[in-house]
Structures are given as C-alpha cells and as structure tokens.
Design a protein around this motif. Structure first.
Motif, PDB file in Angstrom:
ATOM      1  N   ASP A 115      24.374  18.938   9.625  1.00  0.00           N
ATOM      2  CA  ASP A 115      23.668  18.046  10.642  1.00  0.00           C
ATOM      3  C   ASP A 115      23.091  16.686   9.773  1.00  0.00           C
ATOM      4  N   SER A 116      23.430  15.647  10.496  1.00  0.00           N
ATOM      5  CA  SER A 116      23.157  14.378   9.512  1.00  0.00           C
ATOM      6  C   SER A 116      21.931  14.030   9.368  1.00  0.00           C
TER       7      SER A 116
ATOM      8  N   GLY B  45      32.424  25.222  15.805  1.00  0.00           N
ATOM      9  CA  GLY B  45      32.128  24.813  17.118  1.00  0.00           C
ATOM     10  C   GLY B  45      30.985  23.801  17.402  1.00  0.00           C
ATOM     11  N   GLU B  46      30.529  23.373  16.317  1.00  0.00           N
ATOM     12  CA  GLU B  46      29.382  22.532  16.611  1.00  0.00           C
ATOM     13  C   GLU B  46      29.717  21.121  15.866  1.00  0.00           C
ATOM     14  N   ILE B  47      29.086  19.979  16.368  1.00  0.00           N
ATOM     15  CA  ILE B  47      29.158  18.859  15.528  1.00  0.00           C
ATOM     16  C   ILE B  47      28.617  18.530  14.481  1.00  0.00           C
ATOM     17  N   GLY B  48      29.114  18.144  13.574  1.00  0.00           N
ATOM     18  CA  GLY B  48      28.326  17.855  12.130  1.00  0.00           C
ATOM     19  C   GLY B  48      28.972  16.741  11.264  1.00  0.00           C
ATOM     20  N   GLU B  49      28.474  16.291  10.304  1.00  0.00           N
ATOM     21  CA  GLU B  49      28.920  15.457   9.372  1.00  0.00           C
ATOM     22  C   GLU B  49      29.526  16.155   8.215  1.00  0.00           C
TER      23      GLU B  49
ATOM     24  N   VAL C   5      32.763  15.931  12.715  1.00  0.00           N
ATOM     25  CA  VAL C   5      33.749  16.696  12.801  1.00  0.00           C
ATOM     26  C   VAL C   5      33.215  18.109  13.570  1.00  0.00           C
ATOM     27  N   MET C   6      34.174  18.732  14.068  1.00  0.00           N
ATOM     28  CA  MET C   6      33.811  20.021  14.555  1.00  0.00           C
ATOM     29  C   MET C   6      34.790  21.192  13.995  1.00  0.00           C
TER      30      MET C   6
ATOM     31  N   ARG D 278      35.913  13.018  14.823  1.00  0.00           N
ATOM     32  CA  ARG D 278      35.247  12.718  16.194  1.00  0.00           C
ATOM     33  C   ARG D 278      34.455  11.405  16.347  1.00  0.00           C
ATOM     34  N   GLY D 279      34.148  10.750  15.304  1.00  0.00           N
ATOM     35  CA  GLY D 279      33.432   9.526  15.463  1.00  0.00           C
ATOM     36  C   GLY D 279      32.775   9.236  13.968  1.00  0.00           C
ATOM     37  N   ARG D 280      31.759   8.584  14.112  1.00  0.00           N
ATOM     38  CA  ARG D 280      30.847   8.212  12.949  1.00  0.00           C
ATOM     39  C   ARG D 280      29.336   8.505  13.192  1.00  0.00           C
ATOM     40  N   SER D 281      28.690   8.818  11.884  1.00  0.00           N
ATOM     41  CA  SER D 281      27.362   8.840  12.113  1.00  0.00           C
ATOM     42  C   SER D 281      26.618   7.661  11.835  1.00  0.00           C
ATOM     43  N   ASP D 282      27.086   6.788  11.207  1.00  0.00           N
ATOM     44  CA  ASP D 282      26.708   5.406  10.899  1.00  0.00           C
ATOM     45  C   ASP D 282      27.477   4.325  11.796  1.00  0.00           C
ATOM     46  N   ASP D 283      27.029   3.151  11.513  1.00  0.00           N
ATOM     47  CA  ASP D 283      27.514   2.002  12.269  1.00  0.00           C
ATOM     48  C   ASP D 283      28.800   1.639  11.861  1.00  0.00           C
ATOM     49  N   MET D 284      29.885   2.377  11.154  1.00  0.00           N
ATOM     50  CA  MET D 284      30.993   1.789  10.553  1.00  0.00           C
ATOM     51  C   MET D 284      31.962   1.857  11.701  1.00  0.00           C
TER      52      MET D 284
END
Ligand SMILES: [Zn+2]
Length: 444
Positions: free
Chosen positions: A279-280, A289-293, A315-316, A337-343
């Motif tokens: 978790d971020s 199955g859960e999204i995490g960093e 990622v998941m 799946r994406g980024r947890s920051d603004d990159m």
C-alpha cells in the motif's frame, strides 16, 4: 539449439519452496555485499538496526529499510557524480546511462560493470525467449541508442540468443519501416506508441505490414502494451503477436515479461528479483488481486545494489497457476497499471511535473504555465508547455520560448517539448494544490 519454451527451464519451473530458498540465499549475499561495499546501504542498515544475519526466512525481508529515488538522487547531489551507492571503484565501470530526474535538471546517473551488463542481457533473454524469439529470428530495434538505457540490454540479449540483430539508430520512421520490410525482420521492438506511429507511416507509404514477415512485436517503455485495447490495435495493425515487457533504468533491465501464452499480464523474473506489492501510504503488503505499489530488490546489479526500492509503479499480482505456460513465477495482471506519483511517460521518457516546473521557474519573465500531454493523430504522444509571459516582458517571448524548449529537452534525454506562448491571464490560477498538468490521453 534449445527445444524448450523456457530460457532457464530449471529456474522458471522450480517449485515455489525451492524458489523461496533461492531468493533467501541470494538476498542474504546481496545484503552482505551491500553492507560491506556500499556506504549508502551501510548507513541505512545502521539507522534501521538491520543486520544481514537477521535474514532467517523470506519474511525477514521486511526488516530491510525501504530505499527511494529521492534518497539516491540526494546522495548524487551531495557527492557528485554518482553518490555513495556504488560498491566498487569507478574504474570498473564500462557503461554510463542516465534517466531524467524527479526535480529540476539533475538526472539520475547509473554505472555498470562487465558482469552487470552480462546480467542485464540475461534478463532480456528470459523475456525474449519466453515470447518466442529464437536464433532464426531477425530482430529490429526501432530505438535511438542514446544515453537512455531503453532496449540496449535487449540488443545484447538477442545476440546472446543468437538472433540476427538489426539496430536502427537515428533514422526516420519511413526509413525504419522500409528496412523492417526489406530485411525480412520477424520481430520488432519499440515503445507501444512508436509501434503505432510506424504502422501509421507504413499505411501512408502503401506498405502492408500485416503481410510482412513480422510476427512478434515486443514493446517496452510504456504501460500501454498490457492495455487490452491498445494491444489489439497493435496486433491488428502489425499482423503480429504483441508481447509486453517492463524495466527501469534504476535496475538496468526488465523485471517482468509477457510469455507466449499471453495471460493478460507479465511474469516476474523471480529467480533474479524479489517483487513486493505494498500500500503506497502504509507500506503494508497487499495480497493477490489487489492493487499495490511495487518494491523491487534485484540480485544482479553489483555496481549499484537495489534493495526494496520504491518504484512508484502500481501493479496487481496474480498467482503463477493463472497462466498456462508452466512457469512457477507469479505475474502482474495488466502489467504496470499506472503510477502512485506524478510521473508521466512520454515516448519512453520519464517526466515529472515538478522537474518541468523547476525549469520553467528559472525564467522570471514567465508568469503562469500549464503542461498538456496529448496524442497526435491518436498515435504519437506529445507534451506541450503553455506559458504566459508577463505583460512587461512580451517583447522577449520570441527568444524565450525556443530557449525554454531547449532547456526542457536537455533535462529530459532530448525529448521534444512544444513550447507555446498564450495570452496573459488565459491559464487557470491556483491558490492551493496547483494542477498544472493535464493529461488528455485516452490511455497512458
Ligand atoms: Zn506464462
């Protein structure tokens, strides 16, 4: 020639308990090495009260302090050029690469030795072999071979497999498309965005790519290769199977790849990396199955060891048996799946809003600005910086705009920025939490 779908059959199909034992063994050696040879890690271990001998089971991994890109960059700023993460004399380096920084002009600089490069290539072999690249293949790299690490390792990986490698440096898209067809390339490597761009140029030239010999398209540098709609578009326009891979300049190579069974995700190279998803905010682990960093620990890069490095990638994770290929390595459903920051990723280059802002703010004549990321003709990613010049500085705008464009490019591996002057007072103003970045792309 090997007749197996796996590059390393033993490790790719190892029982999970054996894999865990192997990971623990490598982790302990890596931590001992890092503690003894890298001042950066020695310091961090001490602060956290961590000793490598505390690693009795893999769960003890969580005792190792998490490492961030900001800390690494800080160490390079304090001790230029390479900081105190490096474990060996700089004389042992054979290659220098860099990636754009998170703030301002300062890039993140990486060095590697001979063994590191052998390992970097080996990781790409896992991915390319796993997607079906064989010695009989002719592999075309639509890649600019610069200081950005990109497909460099994949080039060596293909040589190691024994495929015929066709490098394309600073060529036009038209030349590249013609070469792919003329040279009977069977495999093409590019970013997803650039692969779409090449398909568009081929259509304009009247070249029918689906009837060419290309049957594998291997993409990297952007998450789009695992977005089903984009993958479908790529596969149709090239008449080829499209496989996703993902890596990072910080680890020098790929850590995940899609196998030829295409499970809708990318296998983790678990004999060479430990990947955790957390978790971020709380940094607590998340389950399947859960999204995490992603946090990554890599065993192969001796020059600059990474331990529990925060990637910012979301990622998941899914258990290995959800893929039919027989590997015992888990995979990331949907890739990155994406980024947890603004990159943001623009044509493979990292762009941080705060890095752009730091450069724009060096110009006193600029009052307000906005960053717009958009997609030209639905294929090519573009970044435009709109600037408002202060009313009493308007006469300088003609000279200022191109200069700003050059400064931004120089801090971003040469990435082209469109710089546009707009009427004073036309951009939104913010009091709190400025949102100066607009991403208008349908998918990223
Ligand atoms: Zn698989």
């Amino acid at each position: 020639m090997k007749h197996t779908p796996y590059w390393n059959p033993k490790n790719e199909t190892m029982a999970r308990e054996d894999l865990r034992r192997l990971q623990l063994h490598k982790l302990r050696s890596m931590c001992e090495w890092a503690q003894a040879e890298s001042d950066f890690h020695g310091r961090k271990f001490k602060e956290a009260g961590f000793l490598p001998e505390q690693l009795k089971t893999l769960d003890d991994l969580r005792r190792i302090p998490i490492m961030t890109r900001a800390e690494w960059m800080e160490s390079q700023a304090e001790e230029p050029l390479f900081g105190d993460l490096v474990t060996t004399s700089l004389d042992n380096a054979i290659r220098y690469h860099l990636t754009s920084g998170t703030s301002g002009r300062q890039p993140l600089r990486v060095l590697d030795g001979t063994k590191d490069w052998e390992w970097i290539a080996e990781m790409w072999c896992y991915g390319f072999w796993g997607f079906g690249v064989r010695p009989a293949d002719t592999v075309y790299f639509a890649f600019s071979y610069g200081s950005f690490i990109g497909f460099w390792g994949a080039h060596y990986g293909c040589e190691k497999i024994g495929a015929l490698v066709l490098p394309s440096g600073n060529m036009t898209t038209e030349t590249r498309v013609r070469q792919i067809v003329e040279m009977d390339a069977t495999t093409v490597c590019a970013t997803p965005t650039y692969a779409l761009r090449m398909a568009q140029v081929a259509r304009e030239l009247g070249i029918d790519l689906p009837s060419s010999r290309v049957n594998k398209l291997i993409v990297s540098g952007e998450p789009a290769g695992s977005i089903p709609a984009v993958k479908r578009m790529l596969e149709q326009q090239w008449g080829a199977q499209c496989g996703d891979t993902a890596g990072m300049t910080e680890i020098g190579t790929i850590m995940i790849f899609e196998c030829s069974h295409q499970p809708g995700g990318t296998h983790i190279i678990e004999d060479n990396f430990i990947e955790e998803a957390v978790d971020s905010d709380t940094l607590e682990p998340v389950g399947y199955g859960e999204i995490g960093e992603r946090l990554v620990t890599s065993f192969g890069r001796g020059f600059i060891p990474l331990l529990r490095y925060r990637s910012g990638d979301l990622v998941m994770r899914m258990p290995f048996n959800k893929c039919s290929c027989g590997r015992t390595w888990d995979f990331y459903d949907g890739g990155i799946r994406g980024r947890s920051d603004d990159m943001k990723l623009i044509r493979g280059t990292n762009v941080y809003q705060r890095a752009v802002e730091a450069i724009v703010r060096e110009y006193d004549a600029i009052d307000e600005f906005q960053i717009v990321i958009w997609r030209k003709d639905n294929v090519q990613d573009e970044i435009t910086v709109k600037v408002e010049v202060k009313p009493d500085h308007e006469e300088s705008a003609g000279e200022l705009l191109p200069r700003l464009g050059k400064d931004l490019a120089a801090a971003h591996e040469g990435l082209r920025f469109n710089v546009e002057g707009v009427t004073h007072g036309s951009l939104p103003r913010f009091e709190l939490k400025a949102k100066r970045l607009k991403d208008e792309r349908e998918y990223q």
